[in-house]
Design a protein around this motif. Structure first.
Motif, short mmCIF file in Angstrom:
data_model
loop_
_atom_site.label_atom_id
_atom_site.label_comp_id
_atom_site.label_asym_id
_atom_site.label_seq_id
_atom_site.Cartn_x
_atom_site.Cartn_y
_atom_site.Cartn_z
N UNK A 118 -20.15 -13.86 7.97
CA UNK A 118 -19.41 -12.51 8.22
C UNK A 118 -18.08 -12.73 9.13
N UNK A 119 -18.19 -13.54 10.02
CA UNK A 119 -16.72 -13.78 10.49
C UNK A 119 -15.87 -14.50 9.83
N UNK A 120 -15.86 -15.61 8.97
CA UNK A 120 -14.69 -15.95 8.19
C UNK A 120 -14.22 -14.90 7.18
N UNK A 121 -15.03 -14.26 6.67
CA UNK A 121 -14.74 -13.06 5.74
C UNK A 121 -13.95 -12.15 6.51
N UNK A 122 -14.25 -11.71 7.82
CA UNK A 122 -13.76 -10.61 8.29
C UNK A 122 -12.36 -11.13 8.87
N UNK A 123 -12.23 -12.63 9.18
CA UNK A 123 -10.68 -13.13 9.41
C UNK A 123 -9.89 -13.20 8.24
N UNK A 124 -10.44 -13.41 7.31
CA UNK A 124 -9.45 -13.39 5.98
C UNK A 124 -9.21 -11.95 5.81
N UNK A 125 -10.06 -10.78 5.79
CA UNK A 125 -9.44 -9.46 5.59
C UNK A 125 -8.45 -9.02 6.73
N UNK A 126 -8.70 -9.44 7.74
CA UNK A 126 -7.72 -8.97 8.91
C UNK A 126 -6.38 -9.84 8.80
N UNK A 127 -6.36 -11.05 8.43
CA UNK A 127 -5.17 -11.56 8.16
C UNK A 127 -4.57 -11.18 7.10
N UNK A 128 -5.16 -10.81 5.92
CA UNK A 128 -4.60 -10.30 4.71
C UNK A 128 -4.01 -8.99 4.92
N UNK A 129 -4.66 -8.05 5.69
CA UNK A 129 -4.24 -6.91 6.00
C UNK A 129 -2.88 -6.81 6.75
N UNK A 130 -2.77 -7.70 7.76
CA UNK A 130 -1.79 -7.88 8.64
C UNK A 130 -0.78 -8.54 7.80
N UNK A 131 -0.86 -9.34 6.91
CA UNK A 131 0.26 -10.05 6.13
C UNK A 131 0.80 -8.85 5.22
N UNK A 132 -0.06 -8.22 4.58
CA UNK A 132 0.34 -6.89 3.69
C UNK A 132 1.06 -5.89 4.55
N UNK A 133 0.78 -5.68 5.55
CA UNK A 133 1.50 -4.49 6.46
C UNK A 133 2.84 -5.08 6.76
N UNK A 134 2.92 -6.42 7.21
CA UNK A 134 4.21 -6.97 7.79
C UNK A 134 5.21 -6.94 6.51
N UNK A 135 4.73 -7.60 5.51
CA UNK A 135 5.31 -7.48 4.10
C UNK A 135 5.98 -6.29 3.78
N UNK A 136 4.94 -5.31 3.64
CA UNK A 136 5.62 -3.90 3.28
C UNK A 136 6.46 -3.44 4.21
N UNK A 137 6.46 -3.67 5.42
CA UNK A 137 7.36 -3.03 6.38
C UNK A 137 8.76 -3.78 6.41
N UNK A 138 8.74 -5.15 6.05
CA UNK A 138 9.90 -5.80 5.86
C UNK A 138 10.65 -5.27 4.62
N UNK A 139 9.60 -5.08 3.42
CA UNK A 139 10.27 -4.64 2.44
C UNK A 139 11.12 -3.23 2.40
N UNK A 140 10.45 -2.27 2.98
CA UNK A 140 11.06 -1.18 3.12
C UNK A 140 12.13 -0.91 3.97
N UNK A 141 12.60 -1.96 4.85
CA UNK A 141 13.72 -1.97 5.70
C UNK A 141 14.79 -2.61 4.88
N UNK A 142 14.42 -3.34 3.77
CA UNK A 142 15.75 -4.21 2.94
C UNK A 142 15.94 -3.52 2.09
#
Length: 102
Positions: free
Chosen positions: A78-102
């Protein structure tokens, strides 16, 4: 003497200064790295190969049995799966925010 420069007569160890100074400058880093980085890493590896009880302490060497138990336990995945999901979510959020500002 022939071939001697004025700097060599004033300080005969001038040649060693250029050879030793870089090592003396970098030595504190290796000392701090060894104490605070390498030692805890090696100690953790040593403890992971032993049967360690919180109250009784070290009960002896068990080798890789701790890792076999960990990999065989369904809940430990459960822990490695949760870590992958959290990192992917943060990556998606940051990428989307950068794309919306550009």
């Amino acid at each position: 003497m022939a071939g001697e420069t004025n700097g060599d007569r004033r300080w005969p160890l001038a040649r060693l200064d250029g050879e030793c100074t870089p090592h003396l400058v970098i030595a504190p880093f290796f000392l701090v790295f060894g104490v605070f980085g390498l030692h805890p890493l090696l100690h953790t590896a040593w403890v992971s190969l032993r049967d360690w009880q919180p109250i009784d302490g070290d009960q002896g060497l068990v080798g890789l049995d701790n890792y076999a138990t960990l990999l065989g336990d369904a809940n430990s995945w459960n822990t490695p799966i949760l870590v992958v999901l959290v990192v992917a979510g943060i990556n998606f959020s940051v990428t989307r925010r950068i794309a919306s500002k550009g």
